[in-house]
Design a protein around this motif. Sequence first.
Motif, PDB file in Angstrom:
ATOM      1  N   SER A 175       4.595   9.600  -9.332  1.00  0.00           N
ATOM      2  CA  SER A 175       4.578   8.140  -9.199  1.00  0.00           C
ATOM      3  C   SER A 175       5.985   7.578  -9.259  1.00  0.00           C
ATOM      4  CB  SER A 175       3.719   7.527 -10.307  1.00  0.00           C
ATOM      5  OG  SER A 175       4.282   7.847 -11.561  1.00  0.00           O
ATOM      6  N   GLY A 176       6.129   6.340  -8.825  1.00  0.00           N
ATOM      7  CA  GLY A 176       7.418   5.663  -8.843  1.00  0.00           C
ATOM      8  C   GLY A 176       7.416   4.602  -7.765  1.00  0.00           C
ATOM      9  N   ASP A 177       8.300   3.620  -7.912  1.00  0.00           N
ATOM     10  CA  ASP A 177       8.441   2.593  -6.878  1.00  0.00           C
ATOM     11  C   ASP A 177       9.653   2.944  -6.038  1.00  0.00           C
ATOM     12  OD1 ASP A 177       6.332   1.339  -8.039  1.00  0.00           O
ATOM     13  OD2 ASP A 177       7.513  -0.222  -9.031  1.00  0.00           O
ATOM     14  N   GLY A 181       6.592  -2.788  -5.090  1.00  0.00           N
ATOM     15  CA  GLY A 181       5.969  -2.054  -6.201  1.00  0.00           C
ATOM     16  C   GLY A 181       5.125  -0.883  -5.720  1.00  0.00           C
ATOM     17  N   ILE A 182       5.567  -0.244  -4.620  1.00  0.00           N
ATOM     18  CA  ILE A 182       4.774   0.883  -4.077  1.00  0.00           C
ATOM     19  C   ILE A 182       5.655   2.113  -3.898  1.00  0.00           C
ATOM     20  CG2 ILE A 182       2.953  -0.401  -2.884  1.00  0.00           C
ATOM     21  CD1 ILE A 182       4.715  -0.066  -0.298  1.00  0.00           C
ATOM     22  N   MET A 183       4.968   3.257  -3.767  1.00  0.00           N
ATOM     23  CA  MET A 183       5.657   4.531  -3.564  1.00  0.00           C
ATOM     24  C   MET A 183       5.533   4.959  -2.104  1.00  0.00           C
ATOM     25  SD  MET A 183       4.910   8.060  -5.550  1.00  0.00           S
ATOM     26  CE  MET A 183       5.247   9.637  -4.784  1.00  0.00           C
ATOM     27  N   GLY A 184       6.625   5.486  -1.568  1.00  0.00           N
ATOM     28  CA  GLY A 184       6.603   6.111  -0.244  1.00  0.00           C
ATOM     29  C   GLY A 184       7.037   7.560  -0.420  1.00  0.00           C
ATOM     30  N   THR A 188       0.849  -1.207   0.000  1.00  0.00           N
ATOM     31  CA  THR A 188       0.000   0.000   0.000  1.00  0.00           C
ATOM     32  C   THR A 188       0.880   1.253   0.000  1.00  0.00           C
ATOM     33  OG1 THR A 188      -1.498  -1.268   1.408  1.00  0.00           O
ATOM     34  CG2 THR A 188      -1.961   1.082   1.195  1.00  0.00           C
ATOM     35  N   PRO A 189       0.654   2.202  -0.907  1.00  0.00           N
ATOM     36  CA  PRO A 189       1.443   3.437  -0.925  1.00  0.00           C
ATOM     37  C   PRO A 189       1.375   4.180   0.416  1.00  0.00           C
ATOM     38  CG  PRO A 189       0.145   3.239  -2.918  1.00  0.00           C
ATOM     39  CD  PRO A 189      -0.321   2.142  -2.002  1.00  0.00           C
TER      40      PRO A 189
END
Length: 396
Positions: free
Chosen positions: A363-365, A132-135, A100-101
């Motif tokens: 966006s981005g991982d 595969g999530i963004m922080g 989850t982002p």
Amino acid sequence: MIKKTTLIIGAGGVGRVVVHKCVQNADTFGSIVLASRTLSRCDAIKSELADANIQTRCVDADNTDELISLIEDIKADIVINVALPYQDLTIMDACIATQTPYLDTANYEHPDEAKFEYKLQWERDAAFKKAGIMGLLGSGFDPGVTNVFCAYAQKHYFDEIHTIDILDCNAGEHGYAFATNFNPEINLREVSANGRYWENGKWIETEPMEIKMLWDYPQVGEKDSYLLYHEEMESLVKHIKGLKRIRFFMTFGESYLRHMKCLENVGMLGIKEVEHKGVKIVPMEFLKTLLPDPSSLGKRTKGKTNIGIVAEGIKDGEKKKIYIYQVSDHEKCFEEVNSQAVSYTTGVPAMIGAKLMLEGKWSGDGVFNMEEFNPDIFMQELSAQGLPWQIKELEV
Ligand code: NDP
């Protein structure tokens, strides 16, 4: 379009603003779940927005398993962490486990050590990429908007920025002899620590409040401003090319400084346990109990905040200096969302960061700081969502 679910953790001053602003942008945020340690505080915020789609939940955000169950149960599309910096790692770990982002507004601190740095959060970059999530780290005002101002200055005004001063003024008056505008523990740990700034590749440490300058803040006036260490400098020295020096200054009134020194001298800012009548207490935590709750200051605070950056450098071979700043009015913020401007100026950028993530515009991982993305869309959102900003060219 499938409706999103937004999980907001932390029902304090900033949490209240984030909830109000997410409700104002319900097309993006969908249904909102507000979770915090004390359910009644979540319910109090929910009651201010009777027609909105808000559920409240109780969660101990120090407990990763509890967080994982909550995120899975509500099928959160994003987690906005506006609890305390102590909870950053447990919440990040729950986001990794559930893919989850994640977004926060302040970098991790261990409760037993008044030291804040990105190290442990940046170390989770690989795990975020793998999941595969963004922080997004530090999406408040400072850190947050100040990082975006620097990125905007770099993109539009300079070939190279050589110096940055971040200037934070809260000229609000709440009528108490002493109170803090956000969580007292976090605030007092920050301002009673040694100062630090970065010059020519090195960190230089100062005594607390050792360096002072007078700055004329537009719409506020001249104020004594003191050099502090502040977390956005740690990422900006990595990301702003050609930088030679960065400093952070904050204004403090005389009464605030006198009280703080006195509390420090008698040991009330201590963060180690002491024994009192057979009970162990942490002086700073006890002090927090005595001080006014920052979220109660809203209705009594008058005056303005002005936070900005002054950047100096080179454009097309010429020296150049600009000032980008944002002025907020405590009473106007209270009218809109029942909170004073310090919570407002933190909560609005938290909502904007999350909005850009949910809309796929940022966006981005992996784990990112604010200055790593296109600042233009964030700057547009600031003006549209209640934080209009100004740019001034200054004499070099
Ligand atoms: P508050 O103390 O008002 O609110 C914090 C909330 O988090 C409270 O509701 C508290 O619960 C909850 N909380 C604390 N511990 C836990 C836990 N273990 N589990 C669940 N909930 C918990 O703080 P603020 O709203 O003033 O600040 C929120 C965050 O914003 C902080 O991290 C602060 O550092 C950051 N901040 C960032 C700024 C920026 O510009 N970047 C500026 C100002 C703040 P309870 O109600 O039970 O105490």
